[in-house]
Design a protein around this motif. Structure first.
Motif, PDB file in Angstrom:
ATOM      1  N   THR A   1       0.861  -1.172  -0.130  1.00  0.00           N
ATOM      2  CA  THR A   1      -0.224   0.041   0.148  1.00  0.00           C
ATOM      3  C   THR A   1       0.815   1.184  -0.111  1.00  0.00           C
ATOM      4  O   THR A   1       0.679   2.218  -0.761  1.00  0.00           O
ATOM      5  N   ALA A   2       1.809   1.169   0.838  1.00  0.00           N
ATOM      6  CA  ALA A   2       2.820   2.294   0.849  1.00  0.00           C
ATOM      7  C   ALA A   2       3.397   2.629  -0.412  1.00  0.00           C
ATOM      8  O   ALA A   2       3.734   3.825  -0.853  1.00  0.00           O
ATOM      9  N   GLY A   3       3.898   1.650  -1.172  1.00  0.00           N
ATOM     10  CA  GLY A   3       4.472   1.720  -2.567  1.00  0.00           C
ATOM     11  C   GLY A   3       3.479   2.245  -3.316  1.00  0.00           C
ATOM     12  O   GLY A   3       4.143   3.167  -4.390  1.00  0.00           O
ATOM     13  N   ILE A   4       2.347   1.631  -3.487  1.00  0.00           N
ATOM     14  CA  ILE A   4       1.486   2.209  -4.476  1.00  0.00           C
ATOM     15  C   ILE A   4       1.158   3.891  -4.142  1.00  0.00           C
ATOM     16  O   ILE A   4       1.183   4.693  -5.088  1.00  0.00           O
ATOM     17  N   MET A   5       1.147   3.917  -2.920  1.00  0.00           N
ATOM     18  CA  MET A   5       0.852   5.629  -2.616  1.00  0.00           C
ATOM     19  C   MET A   5       1.986   6.343  -3.112  1.00  0.00           C
ATOM     20  O   MET A   5       1.824   7.538  -3.341  1.00  0.00           O
ATOM     21  N   MET A   6       3.162   5.936  -2.692  1.00  0.00           N
ATOM     22  CA  MET A   6       4.379   6.882  -3.287  1.00  0.00           C
ATOM     23  C   MET A   6       4.457   6.873  -4.842  1.00  0.00           C
ATOM     24  O   MET A   6       4.594   8.030  -5.179  1.00  0.00           O
ATOM     25  N   VAL A   7       4.091   5.674  -5.462  1.00  0.00           N
ATOM     26  CA  VAL A   7       4.052   6.091  -7.008  1.00  0.00           C
ATOM     27  C   VAL A   7       3.019   6.913  -7.472  1.00  0.00           C
ATOM     28  O   VAL A   7       3.239   7.803  -8.339  1.00  0.00           O
ATOM     29  N   VAL A   8       1.970   7.115  -7.087  1.00  0.00           N
ATOM     30  CA  VAL A   8       0.851   7.683  -7.245  1.00  0.00           C
ATOM     31  C   VAL A   8       1.162   9.290  -7.224  1.00  0.00           C
ATOM     32  O   VAL A   8       0.749  10.018  -7.886  1.00  0.00           O
TER      33      VAL A   8
END
Length: 50
Positions: free
Chosen positions: A29-36
């Motif tokens: 979840t943290a990785g997806i939020m950083m990419v977005v």
């Protein structure tokens, strides 16, 4: 005595499994939020440059 050890090992194994799953979901979840957020910043960069 061996029953106590068995129960303790069962609880420790189950808690380790649950903690591992929670950490994996949190990491994804943290990785997806950083990419977005990175994509948003790059997209809005032109609004700042004059």
């Amino acid at each position: 005595m061996s029953e106590r050890v068995y129960k303790t090992m069962s609880r420790a194994g189950a808690s380790s499994l649950v903690l591992g799953i929670i950490l994996m979901v949190t990491g994804i979840t943290a990785g997806i939020m950083m990419v977005v957020n990175g994509a948003r910043l790059l997209n809005r960069k032109s609004d700042i440059i004059i």
